[in-house]
Write a protein that holds these residues in place. Sequence first.
Motif, PDB file in Angstrom:
ATOM      1  N   VAL A 194       0.942  -1.160  -0.017  1.00  0.00           N
ATOM      2  CA  VAL A 194       0.014   0.163  -0.013  1.00  0.00           C
ATOM      3  C   VAL A 194       0.817   1.105   0.184  1.00  0.00           C
ATOM      4  CG1 VAL A 194      -1.893   1.228   1.190  1.00  0.00           C
ATOM      5  CG2 VAL A 194      -1.656  -1.154   1.216  1.00  0.00           C
ATOM      6  N   HIS A 195       0.952   2.237  -1.120  1.00  0.00           N
ATOM      7  CA  HIS A 195       1.701   3.384  -1.012  1.00  0.00           C
ATOM      8  C   HIS A 195       0.640   4.358  -0.620  1.00  0.00           C
ATOM      9  CE1 HIS A 195       4.414   1.498  -3.950  1.00  0.00           C
ATOM     10  NE2 HIS A 195       3.510   0.819  -4.414  1.00  0.00           N
ATOM     11  N   GLU A 196       1.095   5.162   0.352  1.00  0.00           N
ATOM     12  CA  GLU A 196       0.229   6.046   1.108  1.00  0.00           C
ATOM     13  C   GLU A 196       0.965   7.533   0.882  1.00  0.00           C
ATOM     14  OE1 GLU A 196       0.006   5.326   5.368  1.00  0.00           O
ATOM     15  OE2 GLU A 196      -1.263   7.169   5.663  1.00  0.00           O
ATOM     16  N   PHE A 197       0.090   8.544   0.478  1.00  0.00           N
ATOM     17  CA  PHE A 197       0.405   9.895   0.160  1.00  0.00           C
ATOM     18  C   PHE A 197      -0.336  10.970   1.335  1.00  0.00           C
ATOM     19  CE2 PHE A 197       1.070   7.089  -3.496  1.00  0.00           C
ATOM     20  CZ  PHE A 197       2.262   7.664  -3.943  1.00  0.00           C
ATOM     21  N   VAL A 254      -3.208   2.130  -3.330  1.00  0.00           N
ATOM     22  CA  VAL A 254      -2.865   3.531  -3.377  1.00  0.00           C
ATOM     23  C   VAL A 254      -3.910   3.955  -2.330  1.00  0.00           C
ATOM     24  CG1 VAL A 254      -2.998   5.775  -4.237  1.00  0.00           C
ATOM     25  CG2 VAL A 254      -2.000   3.712  -5.633  1.00  0.00           C
ATOM     26  N   LEU A 255      -3.182   4.730  -0.939  1.00  0.00           N
ATOM     27  CA  LEU A 255      -4.071   5.426   0.107  1.00  0.00           C
ATOM     28  C   LEU A 255      -3.619   6.846   0.010  1.00  0.00           C
ATOM     29  CD1 LEU A 255      -5.570   5.387   2.454  1.00  0.00           C
ATOM     30  CD2 LEU A 255      -3.891   4.680   3.744  1.00  0.00           C
ATOM     31  N   VAL A 256      -4.567   7.656  -0.355  1.00  0.00           N
ATOM     32  CA  VAL A 256      -4.327   9.142  -0.238  1.00  0.00           C
ATOM     33  C   VAL A 256      -5.357   9.740   1.089  1.00  0.00           C
ATOM     34  CG1 VAL A 256      -4.610  11.352  -1.522  1.00  0.00           C
ATOM     35  CG2 VAL A 256      -4.042   9.077  -2.794  1.00  0.00           C
ATOM     36  N   ASN A 257      -4.436  10.476   1.864  1.00  0.00           N
ATOM     37  CA  ASN A 257      -4.896  11.170   2.742  1.00  0.00           C
ATOM     38  C   ASN A 257      -5.400  12.399   2.484  1.00  0.00           C
ATOM     39  OD1 ASN A 257      -4.753   8.764   4.586  1.00  0.00           O
ATOM     40  ND2 ASN A 257      -2.422   9.303   4.701  1.00  0.00           N
ATOM     41  N   ASN A 287     -11.367  21.600   6.997  1.00  0.00           N
ATOM     42  CA  ASN A 287     -10.321  20.943   7.959  1.00  0.00           C
ATOM     43  C   ASN A 287     -10.816  19.314   7.847  1.00  0.00           C
ATOM     44  OD1 ASN A 287      -8.670  23.146   8.628  1.00  0.00           O
ATOM     45  ND2 ASN A 287     -10.677  24.021   9.651  1.00  0.00           N
ATOM     46  N   GLN A 288     -11.693  18.765   7.029  1.00  0.00           N
ATOM     47  CA  GLN A 288     -11.982  17.486   6.938  1.00  0.00           C
ATOM     48  C   GLN A 288     -10.929  16.819   6.154  1.00  0.00           C
ATOM     49  OE1 GLN A 288     -15.673  17.097   5.411  1.00  0.00           O
ATOM     50  NE2 GLN A 288     -16.836  17.505   7.458  1.00  0.00           N
ATOM     51  N   THR A 289     -10.653  15.573   6.437  1.00  0.00           N
ATOM     52  CA  THR A 289      -9.807  14.408   5.771  1.00  0.00           C
ATOM     53  C   THR A 289     -10.456  13.446   5.331  1.00  0.00           C
ATOM     54  OG1 THR A 289      -7.805  15.267   7.016  1.00  0.00           O
ATOM     55  CG2 THR A 289      -7.884  13.217   6.029  1.00  0.00           C
ATOM     56  N   PHE A 290     -10.397  13.045   3.923  1.00  0.00           N
ATOM     57  CA  PHE A 290     -11.001  11.856   3.192  1.00  0.00           C
ATOM     58  C   PHE A 290      -9.757  10.898   2.808  1.00  0.00           C
ATOM     59  CE2 PHE A 290     -13.040   9.529   0.258  1.00  0.00           C
ATOM     60  CZ  PHE A 290     -14.106   9.170   0.671  1.00  0.00           C
ATOM     61  N   LYS A 291     -10.089   9.621   3.074  1.00  0.00           N
ATOM     62  CA  LYS A 291      -9.093   8.595   2.836  1.00  0.00           C
ATOM     63  C   LYS A 291      -9.655   7.941   1.581  1.00  0.00           C
ATOM     64  CE  LYS A 291      -7.404   7.670   7.397  1.00  0.00           C
ATOM     65  NZ  LYS A 291      -5.961   8.206   7.038  1.00  0.00           N
ATOM     66  N   TYR A 292      -8.887   8.082   0.399  1.00  0.00           N
ATOM     67  CA  TYR A 292      -9.121   7.449  -0.959  1.00  0.00           C
ATOM     68  C   TYR A 292      -8.188   6.136  -0.971  1.00  0.00           C
ATOM     69  CZ  TYR A 292     -11.541  11.699  -2.680  1.00  0.00           C
ATOM     70  OH  TYR A 292     -12.343  12.774  -2.760  1.00  0.00           O
ATOM     71  N   LEU A 293      -8.876   5.204  -1.237  1.00  0.00           N
ATOM     72  CA  LEU A 293      -7.888   3.696  -1.199  1.00  0.00           C
ATOM     73  C   LEU A 293      -8.719   3.162  -2.536  1.00  0.00           C
ATOM     74  CD1 LEU A 293      -6.144   1.446   0.085  1.00  0.00           C
ATOM     75  CD2 LEU A 293      -8.311   0.597   1.300  1.00  0.00           C
ATOM     76  N   PHE A 294      -7.800   2.727  -3.325  1.00  0.00           N
ATOM     77  CA  PHE A 294      -7.924   2.064  -4.440  1.00  0.00           C
ATOM     78  C   PHE A 294      -6.506   1.246  -4.946  1.00  0.00           C
ATOM     79  CE2 PHE A 294      -7.121   6.301  -5.429  1.00  0.00           C
ATOM     80  CZ  PHE A 294      -6.024   6.114  -6.525  1.00  0.00           C
ATOM     81  N   ARG A 295      -6.788   0.206  -5.915  1.00  0.00           N
ATOM     82  CA  ARG A 295      -5.787  -0.466  -6.444  1.00  0.00           C
ATOM     83  C   ARG A 295      -5.208   0.276  -7.964  1.00  0.00           C
ATOM     84  NH1 ARG A 295      -3.972  -5.743  -6.203  1.00  0.00           N
ATOM     85  NH2 ARG A 295      -5.723  -6.753  -4.945  1.00  0.00           N
TER      86      ARG A 295
END
Length: 411
Positions: free
Chosen positions: A70-73, A112-115, A151-159
Amino acid sequence: MSDKIRPLSRRSFLTTAGISGLAASLGVMLKGSPAEATTKGRTASSADFNPKDTFPTYPPRQAPKPGEKVHEFDIELDISVHEIVPGVKIHAFTYNGTYPGPEIRVPENDWVLVNFKNKTTELHTIHWHGIMVPNEMDGVPNGTQWGVGPNQTFKYLFRAQPAGTHFYHCHNMTNLHVQAGMFGALIVEPKEDPIQKVFPYKREYTLCLSEVDTIMVESLMEKMLKEMTAMQKMSESPKLMKEMNGRMMGWFTNKKTFVDAVKNGYVPPYVASRAGITRTPNFNFFMINGKSYPMTDELMIRSGENIRVRLIGAGAQPHYMHLHGHDFWHVAQDGSPLASPVRLNTIPIFPGTTSDIIIQGTNPGFWHFHDHSDLSTTNNGLFPGGMMTMLMYEDAKQHGVNVPEIVQVSS
């Protein structure tokens, strides 16, 4: 587009290229006949068409399994001042402070995990253009997710699938937010690159093409920020929150509810009596990676070298990129390798599309690479400027080319 650019699988690309006689080495490529190669490749490709090539390799709704990479950004959205050319600055929405946002590059089929954190007072999302994501990760506000608030954070997770040149952008108020800088390249690297096998290269360049109406962006951003600041204050007050409703926000539960509201007196914001005088964008600056000529970055090459150039239509207008002194090979479209590389010297880049080309170092010198729609090679209406850069040979002098560098800013 013609069948010349019909996508095929990467396996098919390699097979086709081999049948066509496209040499696997640079030396043979430069000596061979490009026209002959194209013709043979096109004929061979018809037998390799696979209608299942559009199927994702993995079901998009799977979750990461133990041991999978998992690559986190971390991506933060804020407001910055962006300089297009010396003397011209705009307020911009920037991912991690850059216009366009940072290039994301990941191996095919890794996760891919994008914060995504929103530090502005507007609502935003990120749409992963060309990626086969699960529906909840598609980044469409009030469609697949709520807009990401202040000021909210959404986590996008996908292959990361499929491989190829893609991009990402905000999908809320897209006409304004993309002009204001909310886009960036997303490169998914295949485990085996058939293009690199046929056209060996070490250097590559990514060019995000876009345009901006600087007057529109400045005025709309100021208006939107005032409105969002007012709504933020209302949301923090129980008394004022009672005055907020779906009509004020422009949100309705379905189409019938919206139509009924209009019948009962609701005036949509696009009606002239409410909107007043509006205008469509009148683009006055045309950019490569957020810069206009002469501040665009050059493409560097050496004699005998191949370079790969990834062209991304991130804006709202088509552009027609023309290279002086060379033909090049169009090798991929919207991320997919072509059944047969196509020989061109001008390639159309339409909004939302990506095209990869291979430029071969065959003609030492310093060559213009620009949008041949000449309205786009201006800065605020003055030529030269806009969507223009140079292909520059590092060994030009060794081949007897002695052209002085001149920066022209008007004529």
